[in-house]
Design a protein around this motif. Structure first.
Motif, PDB file in Angstrom:
ATOM      1  N   THR A  85       0.832  -1.208   0.000  1.00 13.89           N
ATOM      2  CA  THR A  85       0.000   0.000   0.000  1.00 13.89           C
ATOM      3  C   THR A  85       0.865   1.256   0.000  1.00 13.89           C
ATOM      4  O   THR A  85       0.614   2.204  -0.756  1.00 13.89           O
ATOM      5  N   ASP A  86       1.895   1.270   0.842  1.00 14.30           N
ATOM      6  CA  ASP A  86       2.791   2.432   0.903  1.00 14.30           C
ATOM      7  C   ASP A  86       3.477   2.655  -0.438  1.00 14.30           C
ATOM      8  O   ASP A  86       3.596   3.799  -0.909  1.00 14.30           O
ATOM      9  N   TYR A  87       3.936   1.558  -1.056  1.00  9.69           N
ATOM     10  CA  TYR A  87       4.608   1.684  -2.349  1.00  9.69           C
ATOM     11  C   TYR A  87       3.648   2.239  -3.402  1.00  9.69           C
ATOM     12  O   TYR A  87       4.001   3.142  -4.178  1.00  9.69           O
ATOM     13  N   LEU A  88       2.420   1.712  -3.420  1.00  9.39           N
ATOM     14  CA  LEU A  88       1.442   2.138  -4.418  1.00  9.39           C
ATOM     15  C   LEU A  88       1.127   3.628  -4.303  1.00  9.39           C
ATOM     16  O   LEU A  88       1.155   4.364  -5.299  1.00  9.39           O
ATOM     17  N   ASN A  89       0.814   4.069  -3.104  1.00 14.84           N
ATOM     18  CA  ASN A  89       0.443   5.473  -2.923  1.00 14.84           C
ATOM     19  C   ASN A  89       1.592   6.412  -3.262  1.00 14.84           C
ATOM     20  O   ASN A  89       1.388   7.477  -3.843  1.00 14.84           O
ATOM     21  N   ALA A  91       4.036   5.688  -5.417  1.00 17.18           N
ATOM     22  CA  ALA A  91       4.245   5.617  -6.864  1.00 17.18           C
ATOM     23  C   ALA A  91       3.187   6.414  -7.617  1.00 17.18           C
ATOM     24  O   ALA A  91       3.485   7.094  -8.608  1.00 17.18           O
ATOM     25  N   LEU A  92       1.938   6.359  -7.157  1.00 14.43           N
ATOM     26  CA  LEU A  92       0.866   7.094  -7.826  1.00 14.43           C
ATOM     27  C   LEU A  92       1.069   8.604  -7.711  1.00 14.43           C
ATOM     28  O   LEU A  92       0.745   9.362  -8.628  1.00 14.43           O
ATOM     29  N   LYS A  93       1.619   9.044  -6.585  1.00 18.49           N
ATOM     30  CA  LYS A  93       1.870  10.476  -6.416  1.00 18.49           C
ATOM     31  C   LYS A  93       2.982  10.963  -7.343  1.00 18.49           C
ATOM     32  O   LYS A  93       2.993  12.122  -7.769  1.00 18.49           O
ATOM     33  N   LEU A  94       3.928  10.068  -7.651  1.00 20.96           N
ATOM     34  CA  LEU A  94       5.048  10.456  -8.507  1.00 20.96           C
ATOM     35  C   LEU A  94       4.667  10.493  -9.977  1.00 20.96           C
ATOM     36  O   LEU A  94       5.389  11.060 -10.790  1.00 20.96           O
ATOM     37  N   GLN A  95       3.540   9.843 -10.332  1.00 23.70           N
ATOM     38  CA  GLN A  95       3.090   9.893 -11.719  1.00 23.70           C
ATOM     39  C   GLN A  95       2.640  11.313 -12.025  1.00 23.70           C
ATOM     40  O   GLN A  95       1.976  11.960 -11.232  1.00 23.70           O
ATOM     41  N   GLU A 100      -0.390   8.269 -17.216  1.00 21.64           N
ATOM     42  CA  GLU A 100      -1.634   7.804 -16.612  1.00 21.64           C
ATOM     43  C   GLU A 100      -1.339   6.557 -15.795  1.00 21.64           C
ATOM     44  O   GLU A 100      -0.427   5.794 -16.127  1.00 21.64           O
ATOM     45  N   ALA A 101      -2.111   6.348 -14.743  1.00 17.38           N
ATOM     46  CA  ALA A 101      -1.900   5.181 -13.888  1.00 17.38           C
ATOM     47  C   ALA A 101      -3.241   4.596 -13.481  1.00 17.38           C
ATOM     48  O   ALA A 101      -4.238   5.308 -13.352  1.00 17.38           O
ATOM     49  N   GLY A 102      -3.258   3.278 -13.294  1.00 22.52           N
ATOM     50  CA  GLY A 102      -4.454   2.586 -12.839  1.00 22.52           C
ATOM     51  C   GLY A 102      -4.061   1.448 -11.917  1.00 22.52           C
ATOM     52  O   GLY A 102      -2.883   1.100 -11.794  1.00 22.52           O
ATOM     53  N   ALA A 121      -5.162  13.913 -10.193  1.00 23.73           N
ATOM     54  CA  ALA A 121      -6.556  14.129  -9.808  1.00 23.73           C
ATOM     55  C   ALA A 121      -6.980  13.206  -8.690  1.00 23.73           C
ATOM     56  O   ALA A 121      -7.974  13.417  -8.031  1.00 23.73           O
ATOM     57  N   GLU A 122      -6.201  12.118  -8.477  1.00 26.53           N
ATOM     58  CA  GLU A 122      -6.569  11.139  -7.464  1.00 26.53           C
ATOM     59  C   GLU A 122      -5.711  11.259  -6.205  1.00 26.53           C
ATOM     60  O   GLU A 122      -5.793  10.436  -5.308  1.00 26.53           O
ATOM     61  N   SER A 123      -4.852  12.260  -6.142  1.00 22.98           N
ATOM     62  CA  SER A 123      -3.852  12.307  -5.086  1.00 22.98           C
ATOM     63  C   SER A 123      -4.449  12.462  -3.693  1.00 22.98           C
ATOM     64  O   SER A 123      -3.822  12.116  -2.709  1.00 22.98           O
ATOM     65  N   ASP A 124      -5.658  12.994  -3.583  1.00 24.50           N
ATOM     66  CA  ASP A 124      -6.249  13.212  -2.265  1.00 24.50           C
ATOM     67  C   ASP A 124      -6.826  11.933  -1.665  1.00 24.50           C
ATOM     68  O   ASP A 124      -7.087  11.860  -0.471  1.00 24.50           O
TER      69      ASP A 124
END
Length: 403
Positions: A85-89, A91-95, A100-102, A121-124
């Motif tokens: 979970t930590d890695y995903l969040n 990594a998504l913030k760095l995109q 695009e990421a999913g 747009a999904e960072s929050d």
């Protein structure tokens, strides 16, 4: 450039025929007009060939599409889920920018948690894999028992836009119980999809898990078959494996487990027709979770196998008949005139045996039926030697020789 039907490009070999027609033409036109006519025809034919071959020029832009695949099966510990979970969040913030990421979460099934989108747009809204797994278990308590990495990869394929650079990030411990992830990943490479892995290292706590039972879906009454108990362990151990049939214990083995996949094999015989439910339970001296030490399987038992024996010598046939019947196989004995004339009659048997039967006793139709029975319906055929068998028996270049 992409060519959907490349074999149709062989039609380009016909273009020289246009030039041949140009040289042989008797049309009363000037040379300039004839050359213009030839060039026009070549262009038209060339465009038609490229059209039917479906030649496409695809321009890949700078957009990067990344699908994260997160393993949330039972083999992932709570600590592993937290790290993933930590890695995903992060990594998504760095995109960002033109990316695009999913996200797809998976066990034996794969579910799209977040479709491809600009992650800014999904960072929050941070993702929480433990909560996703809990919601799955609320609807299906066995949701995390198995892992199918291949299905998750195939689900991701359908998410990518055609012109983007495609990348899959696979977050897993690599414990696969269904599918063939390596084969699927190699196919993805052929489609231009880059696959990277983020390993989740297994917990240091001792863990043993019964992954599945491997056994045939259907057997014949009286026929022996194997029930294989597939056990995964992260350490060496000694296990007691008990096998139950229709809730009654029928066998027990002590097995020495190695780190990795282990197979414990039981041999069973189905005495009665019907449905059999097998249940395997594994107990070890060192284990952390006991709710994953069990697996179920079902076998459908049909009637005893039946063999058609064609033999001209009745006294000779009784020896083979006795051997087959001792193996609990039903036998019908006929002479050469008794070879079935209908496919429906052949389908009543699992095996046809010719014992010293000459080809002159059979019609062409009967031979064709036997070939269809074997090649198309999966029936068995055996020819035993003798002066009336094989080439000596007249089977050279017949449908039966082709089997």
């Amino acid at each position: 450039m992409e060519i959907t039907r490349p074999l149709l490009l062989l039609l380009l070999l016909l273009l020289p025929l246009l030039y041949y027609g140009f040289r042989r033409s008797l049309v009363d036109l000037s040379r300039t007009q004839r050359v213009i006519s030839l060039i026009t025809r070549i262009i038209i034919v060339l465009l038609l060939i490229l059209s039917v071959a479906d030649v496409q020029y695809l321009k890949t832009d700078d957009k990067l599409a990344v699908m994260f695949l997160a393993d949330i099966s039972d083999s992932i510990s709570d600590d592993g889920l937290t790290k993933a979970t930590d890695y995903l969040n992060e990594a998504l913030k760095l995109q960002g920018g033109n990316q695009e990421a999913g996200l797809i979460a998976f066990t034996d099934k794969a579910e799209i948690i977040q479709a491809l989108s600009e992650s800014e747009a999904e960072s929050d809204a941070e993702l929480e894999l433990a909560e996703i797994k809990k919601s799955w278990l609320d609807t299906d308590e066995d949701a995390g028992d198995t892992t199918n990495i291949a299905q998750a990869i195939e689900t991701a394929w359908g998410m990518f836009p055609a012109n983007a650079n495609k990348r899959i990030v696979l977050i897993t411990d690599g414990v696969e119980t269904q599918g063939e992830a390596i084969h699927t990943a190699l196919r993805g490479k052929d489609f231009g999809i880059q696959i990277d892995t983020v390993p989740i290292h297994p917990s240091d706590e001792p863990e043993v898990m019964v992954q599945r039972l491997d056994m045939p879906a259907q057997v014949k009454q009286g026929a022996p078959f194997n029930v294989e108990v597939i056990i995964h362990s992260n350490h060496e151990d000694v296990a007691e494996v008990r096998l139950f049939k229709n809730k009654f214990e029928v066998a027990k083995q002590e097995a020495r487990l190695e780190a990795g996949e282990n197979r414990v094999i039981f041999t069973e015989t189905a005495e009665e027709s019907g449905t059999l439910t097998y249940d395997a339970i594994c107990r070890t001296t060192k284990d952390t979770r006991y709710d994953n030490n069990r697996a179920l399987g079902i076998v459908s038992v049909t009637g005893k196998p039946k063999v058609l024996l064609i033999d001209e010598n009745e006294s000779q046939a009784r020896y083979l008949t006795r051997v087959l019947e001792d193996a609990k196989i039903r036998v019908d004995v006929r002479n050469g005139l008794g070879v079935p004339n209908e496919l429906a009659d052949l389908q009543n048997y699992e095996l046809i045996i010719f014992s010293d039967v000459s080809a002159i006793r059979l019609t062409e139709k009967q031979m064709d039926l036997i070939r269809t029975y074997v090649q198309d319906l999966g029936g068995g055929f055996m020819m035993l030697g003798g002066e009336n068998s094989f080439g000596l028996g007249g089977y050279y270049k017949t449908p039966i020789e082709a089997i």
